[in-house]
Design an enzyme around this catalytic site. Structure first.
Site, short mmCIF file in Angstrom:
data_model
loop_
_atom_site.label_atom_id
_atom_site.label_comp_id
_atom_site.label_asym_id
_atom_site.label_seq_id
_atom_site.Cartn_x
_atom_site.Cartn_y
_atom_site.Cartn_z
N HIS A 128 11.28 5.48 15.36
CA HIS A 128 10.92 6.29 16.55
C HIS A 128 9.63 6.94 16.52
O HIS A 128 9.04 7.42 17.63
CB HIS A 128 12.03 7.21 16.96
N HIS A 171 8.76 14.98 21.18
CA HIS A 171 8.64 14.56 19.81
C HIS A 171 9.45 13.40 19.50
O HIS A 171 9.26 12.64 18.91
CB HIS A 171 9.14 15.65 19.10
N ASP A 172 10.58 13.37 20.32
CA ASP A 172 11.59 12.11 20.03
C ASP A 172 11.44 11.08 21.03
O ASP A 172 12.22 10.33 21.06
CB ASP A 172 12.86 12.50 19.84
N LYS A 184 12.40 7.42 20.53
CA LYS A 184 13.76 6.91 20.55
C LYS A 184 14.22 6.00 21.85
O LYS A 184 15.28 5.25 21.84
CB LYS A 184 14.67 8.16 20.46
N HIS A 230 6.35 14.56 12.94
CA HIS A 230 7.41 15.50 12.84
C HIS A 230 8.49 15.35 11.76
O HIS A 230 9.30 16.30 11.37
CB HIS A 230 7.95 15.80 14.21
N HIS A 231 8.52 14.17 11.06
CA HIS A 231 9.45 13.76 10.17
C HIS A 231 8.77 13.55 8.55
O HIS A 231 9.22 13.28 7.85
CB HIS A 231 10.30 12.50 10.55
N ASP A 282 12.44 21.47 15.00
CA ASP A 282 13.48 20.37 15.18
C ASP A 282 14.83 20.10 14.37
O ASP A 282 16.01 20.04 14.76
CB ASP A 282 12.76 18.89 15.06
P1 C2E Z 1 18.22 14.56 14.66
O1 C2E Z 1 19.85 14.48 14.96
O2 C2E Z 1 17.54 15.07 15.83
O3 C2E Z 1 17.99 15.14 13.33
C1 C2E Z 1 16.58 15.63 13.23
C2 C2E Z 1 16.49 16.03 11.74
O4 C2E Z 1 17.24 17.07 11.30
C3 C2E Z 1 17.05 14.98 10.78
O5 C2E Z 1 15.64 14.03 10.55
C4 C2E Z 1 17.19 15.80 9.44
O6 C2E Z 1 15.95 15.92 8.97
C5 C2E Z 1 17.66 17.06 9.88
N1 C2E Z 1 19.19 17.16 9.94
C6 C2E Z 1 20.05 16.55 10.82
N2 C2E Z 1 21.35 16.89 10.37
C7 C2E Z 1 21.11 17.17 8.79
C8 C2E Z 1 22.13 17.28 7.97
O7 C2E Z 1 23.22 17.37 8.19
N3 C2E Z 1 21.62 17.98 6.89
C9 C2E Z 1 20.12 18.00 6.68
N4 C2E Z 1 19.73 18.43 5.41
N5 C2E Z 1 19.31 17.70 7.54
C10 C2E Z 1 19.79 17.30 8.70
P2 C2E Z 1 16.23 12.50 9.95
O8 C2E Z 1 17.19 12.67 8.96
O9 C2E Z 1 14.93 11.83 9.75
O10 C2E Z 1 16.89 11.69 11.35
C11 C2E Z 1 16.03 11.41 12.50
C12 C2E Z 1 17.05 11.23 13.52
O11 C2E Z 1 17.76 9.96 13.05
C13 C2E Z 1 17.94 12.22 13.73
O12 C2E Z 1 17.60 12.83 14.57
C14 C2E Z 1 19.33 11.27 14.42
O13 C2E Z 1 18.99 10.73 15.63
C15 C2E Z 1 18.96 9.99 13.36
N6 C2E Z 1 20.24 9.91 12.22
C16 C2E Z 1 19.97 10.50 11.21
N7 C2E Z 1 20.87 10.36 10.32
C17 C2E Z 1 21.78 9.77 11.21
C18 C2E Z 1 23.32 9.43 10.84
O14 C2E Z 1 24.06 9.38 9.77
N8 C2E Z 1 23.99 9.03 12.02
C19 C2E Z 1 23.50 8.95 13.40
N9 C2E Z 1 23.97 8.15 14.17
N10 C2E Z 1 22.03 9.10 13.58
C20 C2E Z 1 21.54 9.61 12.40
FE FE Z 2 12.56 12.68 15.44
FE FE Z 3 14.72 16.07 17.94
#
Ligand code: C2E
Ligand code: FE
Ligand code: FE
Ligand code: SIN
Ligand code: SIN
Ligand code: SIN
Length: 415
Positions: A281, A252-253, A256, A307-308, A355
């Site tokens: 991504h 899925h990712d 990236k 997936h998002h 995810d």
């Molecule tokens: P990921 O870390 O695999 O997170 C996947 C999804 O899990 C996120 O999609 C979001 O829907 C949910 N998620 C993760 N952490 C939280 C949280 O603390 N609260 C809530 N409510 N949901 C959460 P999203 O937001 O579209 O982010 C996609 C990807 O972007 C993330 O995959 C990560 O790789 C990156 N990302 C997002 N926010 C940040 C950030 O603040 N810092 C960094 N370094 N990467 C980020």
């Molecule tokens: Fe993703």
């Molecule tokens: Fe993931």
């Protein structure tokens, strides 16, 4: 069972040969081995040698099935078996089978000859109240290289009483093992290629492993299986979808790969611009599967792309052409519309739940792992907002299996 050898081999070859995902394949191999010889129960183990420098090789249980116990569960419910591994030595039946690469036919597990090097471990019987009588244990090996071990338990006669496995059963399963091993070898190659692709993308950090993607694939499979049960989807249609869903979920990712480390591994919160970049991504991933001739490519593309998306339509990337990035549907200000509700492909809706559950439960460069209670509260809150509410209900229905999958793929291990 009295099947002709050739007929049985052709059937087994065609069913097992069509499965690409290794976990699904292991489950089907065990199911088919049991059916070949009317075994009530059984377990399948794989040799676990992924982590180097840790000395002994072990057999790790991958699936356990038991029709007698299954009948005591509610329809659609899955057995949760104990996760354990065994040293490959002569002390246990499966360990002996693995170390000598020999089949072992035991008519009565509670009457093993005194001079046998191995002994029967009755702790499973004690735990479950099940009575193991006959067992037949055989290796899955390819040119002297051990891949795993299958143990079938309690051959049932017409009255449902356990009887010993016969000489004919030994022959049938020895033949079966050849076919199963070939299918397993092919699926291991597929899995290795997927893991290599993932290493190149999300998991450039060697302290991470394929565990996250294995968990997301596992959760997705659990959700789909219950959905399929509820909607009366069975047989080939279910197996086929499950197979490609597991592979697509793992990938899925993979988009990236095109996101710079500076953003991907940023220890803190992303700026708006960085997050906009990160959102790509999804379309980058979709672009990797543009050869949509195969079902697995087209489903992987769908999952990478969707997936998002969010149930309420506020997700990303929305209605864009994944190749040109041109909006396919836009509001009157020209902003791309998000996909909402049923507009989001089914597989994307499943993987979205898997995810996020895993992201919340795990430590990330930018966040700590959350307590399960908090994670579940969040999942509930996002039902009908971010996620398909029917699928969230199913997620909670299969929570025991979800937790089991989580325990099978801890972050430290490479399985
Ligand atoms: P990921 O870390 O695999 O997170 C996947 C999804 O899990 C996120 O999609 C979001 O829907 C949910 N998620 C993760 N952490 C939280 C949280 O603390 N609260 C809530 N409510 N949901 C959460 P999203 O937001 O579209 O982010 C996609 C990807 O972007 C993330 O995959 C990560 O790789 C990156 N990302 C997002 N926010 C940040 C950030 O603040 N810092 C960094 N370094 N990467 C980020
Ligand atoms: Fe993703
Ligand atoms: Fe993931
Ligand atoms: C069965 O086919 O008997 C059940 C196994 C499954 O579909 O997962
Ligand atoms: C499907 O089985 O692919 C469609 C199910 C749904 O959209 O809920
Ligand atoms: C195996 O090595 O046979 C299984 C590994 C996996 O499931 O990733």
């Amino acid at each position: 069972m009295n099947k002709t050898g050739l007929e049985s081999i052709l059937r087994v070859t065609s069913e097992l040969g069509s499965i690409q995902d290794i976990d699904l394949l292991l489950e089907r191999i065990l199911l088919m081995a049991r059916r070949e010889v009317d075994a009530d129960a059984g377990s399948i183990y794989v040799k676990h040698d992924e982590r180097e420098g840790e000395g002994e090789e072990r057999l790790l249980i991958r699936y356990a099935q038991n029709d007698t116990i299954q009948k005591t569960l509610a329809p659609g419910e899955k057995q949760i078996y104990t996760i354990f591994s065994l040293p490959i030595d002569e002390k246990s039946v499966a360990g002996y089978c693995a170390s000598k690469m020999e089949m072992i036919n035991i008519p009565d597990a509670y009457n093993i000859p005194q001079d046998a090097p191995y002994s029967f471990n009755s702790s499973f019987d004690v735990l479950t109240g099940y009575k193991t009588t006959s067992t037949f244990t055989f290796p899955l090996a390819n040119r002297e290289k051990l891949l795993g071990v299958i143990q079938v338990i309690n051959k049932m006669d017409r009255e449902g009483k356990p009887i010993p496995f016969t000489r004919e059963d030994e022959l049938v399963l020895t033949n079966f093992a050849v076919t199963a091993t070939a299918a397993l070898d092919k699926a291991r190659t597929t899995r290795a290629m997927i893991l290599r692709m993932i290493k190149m993308s999300e998991l450039r950090d060697p302290s991470e492993t394929g565990s996250h993607v294995s968990r997301v694939a596992g959760y997705s499979a659990e959700i789909y299986e219950r959905w399929a049960h509820n909607h009366n989807v069975h047989g080939d249609e279910r197996t086929k979808f499950l197979d490609i869903l597991r592979i697509g979920a793992m990938l899925h990712d993979v988009g990236k790969v095109a996101i710079p480390d500076k953003i991907l591994k940023k220890p803190g919160l992303l700026t708006e611009g960085e997050f906009d970049h990160m959102k790509h991504h999804t379309v980058y991933g979709a672009g990797l599967f543009s050869d949509t001739n195969s079902l697995v490519d087209s489903l992987s593309m769908e999952i990478a792309l969707s997936h998002h998306e969010r149930w309420d339509g506020t997700g990303y990337p929305g209605w864009v052409d994944p190749f040109t990035l041109k909006p396919l549907r836009a509001d009157k200000n020209g902003r791309t519309l998000g996909k909402k509700g049923d507009e989001i492909p089914f597989a994307g809706r499943i993987v979205a739940i898997a995810d996020v559950f895993d992201a919340l439960s795990s430590k990330r460069a930018y966040k700590e792992a959350w307590e399960e209670e908090k994670v579940l509260g969040q999942m509930k809150e996002l039902s009908g907002v971010q996620f398909d509410p029917e699928l969230v209900d199913i997620f909670f229905d299969v929570l025991p299996s979800i937790r089991h999958t989580q325990a099978m793929h801890p972050d430290a291990a490479a399985v």
